[in-house]
Design a protein around this motif. Sequence first.
Motif, PDB file in Angstrom:
ATOM      1  N   ALA A  38       0.817  -1.213   0.000  1.00  0.00           N
ATOM      2  CA  ALA A  38       0.000   0.000   0.000  1.00  0.00           C
ATOM      3  C   ALA A  38       0.851   1.263   0.000  1.00  0.00           C
ATOM      4  O   ALA A  38       0.310   2.371   0.008  1.00  0.00           O
ATOM      5  CB  ALA A  38      -0.926   0.012   1.216  1.00  0.00           C
ATOM      6  N   GLY A  39       2.178   1.113   0.000  1.00  0.00           N
ATOM      7  CA  GLY A  39       3.066   2.262  -0.042  1.00  0.00           C
ATOM      8  C   GLY A  39       3.445   2.816   1.314  1.00  0.00           C
ATOM      9  O   GLY A  39       3.989   3.915   1.408  1.00  0.00           O
ATOM     10  N   TRP A  40       3.182   2.080   2.380  1.00  0.00           N
ATOM     11  CA  TRP A  40       3.526   2.539   3.723  1.00  0.00           C
ATOM     12  C   TRP A  40       5.002   2.253   4.011  1.00  0.00           C
ATOM     13  O   TRP A  40       5.617   1.394   3.384  1.00  0.00           O
ATOM     14  CB  TRP A  40       2.685   1.828   4.770  1.00  0.00           C
ATOM     15  N   ARG A  41       5.543   2.980   4.969  1.00  0.00           N
ATOM     16  CA  ARG A  41       6.869   2.662   5.510  1.00  0.00           C
ATOM     17  C   ARG A  41       6.681   1.690   6.668  1.00  0.00           C
ATOM     18  O   ARG A  41       5.798   1.885   7.514  1.00  0.00           O
ATOM     19  CB  ARG A  41       7.572   3.924   6.003  1.00  0.00           C
ATOM     20  N   VAL A  42       7.497   0.656   6.730  1.00  0.00           N
ATOM     21  CA  VAL A  42       7.333  -0.386   7.748  1.00  0.00           C
ATOM     22  C   VAL A  42       8.635  -0.620   8.486  1.00  0.00           C
ATOM     23  O   VAL A  42       9.693  -0.822   7.864  1.00  0.00           O
ATOM     24  CB  VAL A  42       6.848  -1.709   7.116  1.00  0.00           C
ATOM     25  N   HIS A  43       8.561  -0.577   9.818  1.00  0.00           N
ATOM     26  CA  HIS A  43       9.687  -0.934  10.690  1.00  0.00           C
ATOM     27  C   HIS A  43       9.291  -2.190  11.462  1.00  0.00           C
ATOM     28  O   HIS A  43       8.230  -2.228  12.073  1.00  0.00           O
ATOM     29  CB  HIS A  43      10.006   0.176  11.693  1.00  0.00           C
ATOM     30  N   MET A  44      10.144  -3.213  11.422  1.00  0.00           N
ATOM     31  CA  MET A  44       9.893  -4.430  12.181  1.00  0.00           C
ATOM     32  C   MET A  44      10.953  -4.548  13.268  1.00  0.00           C
ATOM     33  O   MET A  44      12.153  -4.389  13.003  1.00  0.00           O
ATOM     34  CB  MET A  44       9.900  -5.655  11.266  1.00  0.00           C
ATOM     35  N   VAL A  45      10.503  -4.821  14.489  1.00  0.00           N
ATOM     36  CA  VAL A  45      11.391  -4.857  15.655  1.00  0.00           C
ATOM     37  C   VAL A  45      11.356  -6.253  16.268  1.00  0.00           C
ATOM     38  O   VAL A  45      10.274  -6.815  16.493  1.00  0.00           O
ATOM     39  CB  VAL A  45      10.949  -3.804  16.693  1.00  0.00           C
ATOM     40  N   GLU A  46      12.521  -6.809  16.535  1.00  0.00           N
ATOM     41  CA  GLU A  46      12.588  -8.165  17.094  1.00  0.00           C
ATOM     42  C   GLU A  46      13.773  -8.265  18.043  1.00  0.00           C
ATOM     43  O   GLU A  46      14.871  -7.774  17.742  1.00  0.00           O
ATOM     44  CB  GLU A  46      12.715  -9.187  15.966  1.00  0.00           C
ATOM     45  N   ILE A  47      13.561  -8.913  19.188  1.00  0.00           N
ATOM     46  CA  ILE A  47      14.632  -9.076  20.177  1.00  0.00           C
ATOM     47  C   ILE A  47      15.450 -10.340  19.924  1.00  0.00           C
ATOM     48  O   ILE A  47      16.587 -10.456  20.377  1.00  0.00           O
ATOM     49  CB  ILE A  47      14.042  -9.093  21.606  1.00  0.00           C
ATOM     50  N   ARG A  48      14.865 -11.301  19.180  1.00  0.00           N
ATOM     51  CA  ARG A  48      15.524 -12.589  18.959  1.00  0.00           C
ATOM     52  C   ARG A  48      16.237 -12.600  17.611  1.00  0.00           C
ATOM     53  O   ARG A  48      15.582 -12.579  16.551  1.00  0.00           O
ATOM     54  CB  ARG A  48      14.486 -13.714  19.007  1.00  0.00           C
ATOM     55  N   PRO A  49      17.554 -12.660  17.599  1.00  0.00           N
ATOM     56  CA  PRO A  49      18.294 -12.635  16.324  1.00  0.00           C
ATOM     57  C   PRO A  49      17.917 -13.765  15.372  1.00  0.00           C
ATOM     58  O   PRO A  49      17.940 -13.580  14.153  1.00  0.00           O
ATOM     59  CB  PRO A  49      19.759 -12.767  16.772  1.00  0.00           C
ATOM     60  N   ALA A  50      17.550 -14.916  15.907  1.00  0.00           N
ATOM     61  CA  ALA A  50      17.208 -16.044  15.044  1.00  0.00           C
ATOM     62  C   ALA A  50      15.916 -15.791  14.276  1.00  0.00           C
ATOM     63  O   ALA A  50      15.702 -16.348  13.186  1.00  0.00           O
ATOM     64  CB  ALA A  50      17.073 -17.328  15.874  1.00  0.00           C
TER      65      ALA A  50
END
Length: 359
Positions: A171-183
């Motif tokens: 849809a043209g949005w900017r997306v940030h994904m956050v994760e604490i687990r490197p795997a």
Amino acid sequence: MLDRITSYQACLDAPKRWAVATIVSVRGSSPSPVGTSMAISADFEIIGSLSGGCVESSVAASAQDAISAGTIRRESFGPDGTPFGQAGLGVALTCGGEIEVLIQPLVTADLEPLRELATRDSRAPAQLTRRLTDDSGTRLLVHEQRDAAPRLILSGVHDFSVHLAQLALQAGWRVHMVEIRPAFGTGARIPAGADLNLGHPASIIRELLEGPVSSWTGVVVMTHHPDLDVPVLDCALTWADSESQLDLTGQAPQQVQRASPDDDGAGRFIGAMGSRTSAARRDAALRSLGHSAAARARVVSPLGLDLGAETPAEAAVSMFAQLIAAKNASATAAPLARSRGPINAARPRSLSIIREMAV
């Protein structure tokens, strides 16, 4: 033209072969908003579209003539095939509205500003002013503006959040994904175009939320761990309260709180995926942290519309539908077949980005 300028880089390298058609005026119902564009080549290669198929062929044919003559044209389309209500026969715009389309061979354009815009992030705000003369000798001024894309911050990387991120990116949005687990937070697991951030979600999201809000921003908790999701919601509520800003909650229209006049139109949304049990647990934890009932009511949880979703992909559609409704701040999320009034209620019924200039 700004809507697809990044897709036109190859066209700009061969300006003698290409023209760009842009919707510059609308009246009433229209399939696409003002500023929507389509590129057409001399051999009928087409990038983009202007409607649901009503006018594309006619515009493409006119573009061939414009490219051949090297002149700028204006075409109008109405519900009965008449140009803006005037007598005549033409292609009917079946949605019932009227649109005016400007067809400009790129050989007539100032290419340097276009090339510079084509290299920018298509989700960043931008402006474009075109001064030109059509084939009748009329001088025209066309001014386009593109707002910053909505921003979605997702805490947690898994199937549900990946599908939700894909929808937002499409849809043209900017997306940030956050994760604490490197795997789990690996480049191979997130969709192309999303920004991956590894570390404690609350700390990272606090950094992402620093500074002025230039566009609608949603923070959505996708985790189910009290030690992760409650700190994120605590951070998000503090952010939402930082400038005494009202935000869009996705509730029924009479309950929706709109952004304050000082907000420059940028809303703030907080949501959380999960069961009603999870929502109650988070609410109790936020209450123990001192958040008022009014503040906690900003958290939309469980997030999503009741679509009977059974899979992660379907659940993502449910959640994204509510995010769109919240962003637009005017939607009931009721079936269109059972509602009344304009389908695109947030879109102006009459708008033009073109004006004629005195000689």
